[in-house]
Design an enzyme around this catalytic site. Structure first.
Site, short mmCIF file in Angstrom:
data_model
loop_
_atom_site.label_atom_id
_atom_site.label_comp_id
_atom_site.label_asym_id
_atom_site.label_seq_id
_atom_site.Cartn_x
_atom_site.Cartn_y
_atom_site.Cartn_z
N ARG A 103 1.04 -1.18 -0.11
CA ARG A 103 0.08 -0.05 0.09
C ARG A 103 0.80 1.02 -0.01
O ARG A 103 1.52 1.70 1.14
CB ARG A 103 -0.64 0.07 1.38
N HIS A 130 -7.66 0.30 -6.16
CA HIS A 130 -7.67 -0.67 -5.09
C HIS A 130 -8.52 -1.97 -5.37
O HIS A 130 -9.59 -2.18 -5.09
CB HIS A 130 -8.66 0.17 -3.93
N GLN A 133 -10.22 -4.33 -2.75
CA GLN A 133 -11.45 -3.94 -2.12
C GLN A 133 -12.38 -4.52 -3.31
O GLN A 133 -13.73 -4.85 -2.80
CB GLN A 133 -11.42 -2.59 -2.14
N ASP A 218 -17.58 6.97 -1.42
CA ASP A 218 -16.22 6.86 -0.78
C ASP A 218 -16.08 8.26 -0.28
O ASP A 218 -16.86 9.19 -0.52
CB ASP A 218 -15.21 6.51 -1.75
N CYS A 258 -16.19 1.17 1.00
CA CYS A 258 -15.23 0.49 1.43
C CYS A 258 -14.66 0.71 2.89
O CYS A 258 -14.06 -0.18 3.39
CB CYS A 258 -13.93 0.69 0.53
N ARG A 286 -13.09 -8.84 2.92
CA ARG A 286 -12.01 -8.49 2.75
C ARG A 286 -10.97 -9.78 3.02
O ARG A 286 -9.93 -10.29 2.43
CB ARG A 286 -11.22 -7.55 3.09
N1 NVA Z 1 -10.12 6.48 -1.35
C1 NVA Z 1 -9.80 6.08 -0.07
C2 NVA Z 1 -9.97 4.59 0.07
C3 NVA Z 1 -9.43 4.06 1.28
C4 NVA Z 1 -9.77 2.51 1.55
C5 NVA Z 1 -8.30 6.58 0.05
O1 NVA Z 1 -7.60 6.34 -0.71
O2 NVA Z 1 -8.10 7.05 1.24
N1 CP Z 2 -11.13 -0.36 2.62
C1 CP Z 2 -9.84 -0.32 3.13
O1 CP Z 2 -9.04 -0.61 2.48
O2 CP Z 2 -9.81 0.05 4.46
P1 CP Z 2 -8.17 0.21 5.35
O3 CP Z 2 -7.98 1.60 4.46
O4 CP Z 2 -8.79 0.36 6.69
O5 CP Z 2 -7.32 -0.84 4.98
#
Ligand code: NVA
Ligand code: CP
Length: 299
Positions: A103, A130, A133, A218, A258, A286
């Site tokens: 990540r 992502h 997800q 989101d 998500c 997940r």
């Molecule tokens: N769009 C959000 C998704 C988090 C799982 C982010 O990138 O923070």
């Molecule tokens: N949805 C998701 O990826 O959550 P986290 O940021 O908590 O891993």
């Protein structure tokens, strides 16, 4: 050839549906106490330069449940965070573990890492996409509503990494995606150009939700955009998924997010905590979807 999972459309529809149906089976087995140690002696390296609850816990618990081990590597602790080249890090880490989950802020860094890795690399969220997800989202939709092919999905809000992944998924799984985003926050055209058969950009949130089977949103400000929160709060006014908007969708429509969510911003409490919401199943899935992904990549 090493299989990586960097975007949802790296795999065919049959492969993805296979991963999802195996995930549903793994979930049943896990819930009935069946022990599965297929990944005994295997190690997953988990590289994070952003926060996470669901992704970290699901990958780590998933590896334990499959008899293997997960190694949490924060960029604050490893030399990558001090400027060691991505390619060098990939060569070294992949010589010691069986799979790598990343990540990181830059999608391109994941591509460079994968190009230099001798083991599968999984994108666990980048600025662009992502895919993990989406595996859980499609699995959740399958469990409650059946196959997503032919369904109508509404995306309300930011044209962000999650929106991009829904765009990619719309073509692989063949569903219609109707996007309503404020001006200036539409998805990058690069994500739309090959998807015109499946994706429609709508002028209003009501148009996007009309007769939808699934409504998704989101956060308005993603990780790394915290300093834009105020501007975004103004820009996204009127882009909340509330019960009035849900009433434009089909009567049996479901809602997904998500998480983490901001109640009162992108979604109202009565929707996210209401009967149409699948967010807790979606989060739990997940775990099962990624266990299935790991078995697919490491088999
Ligand atoms: N769009 C959000 C998704 C988090 C799982 C982010 O990138 O923070
Ligand atoms: N949805 C998701 O990826 O959550 P986290 O940021 O908590 O891993």
């Amino acid at each position: 050839m090493i299989k990586h999972f960097i975007n949802i459309n790296d795999f065919s529809c049959d492969e993805l549906n296979g991963i999802i149906s195996d995930a549903i089976e793994l979930k049943k087995q896990h819930n009935s106490g069946v022990i599965n140690k297929t990944l005994e002696n295997k190690t997953l390296a988990m590289i994070f330069d952003k926060s996470s609850t669901r992704t970290r816990v699901s990958f780590e618990a998933g590896m334990t449940q499959l008899g293997g081990h997960a190694l949490f590597l924060s960029d604050k602790d490893i030399q990558l965070g001090r400027g060691e080249p991505i390619a060098d890090s990939a060569i070294v880490i992949s010589s010691m573990v069986d799979a790598i989950m990343m990540r990181v802020s830059s999608h391109e860094d994941i591509n460079i890492f994968a190009d230099n890795s001798t083991v599968p690399v999984i994108n666990a969220l980048s600025n662009e996409s992502h895919p993990c997800q989406l595996l859980a989202d499609i699995m959740t939709y399958n469990e409650s509503r059946g196959p997503i092919s032919g369904a109508s999905v509404a995306w309300i809000g930011d044209g962000n990494n999650m929106c991009n992944t829904y765009i990619q998924a719309s073509k692989v799984f063949d569903f219609t995606l109707k996007i309503a985003a404020p001006k200036g926050y539409e998805p990058d055209p690069m994500f739309n150009k090959d998807y015109s058969d499946n994706v429609q950009i709508c002028e209003t949130i009501e148009q996007a939700c009309y007769e939808a089977d699934l409504v998704v949103t989101d956060v308005w400000a993603s990780m790394g955009q915290e300093n834009e929160q105020n501007t975004r709060t103004s820009a996204f006014k009127g882009y909340q998924v509330d019960s009035k908007l849900m009433s434009c969708a089909k009567d049996d429509a479901v809602f997904m997010h998500c998480l983490p969510a901001h109640r009162g911003e992108e979604v109202s409490s009565d929707v996210i905590d209401g009967e149409q919401s699948l967010v807790w199943k979606e989060a739990e899935n997940r775990l099962h979807a990624q266990k299935s992904l790991l078995l697919f990549l490491l088999s």
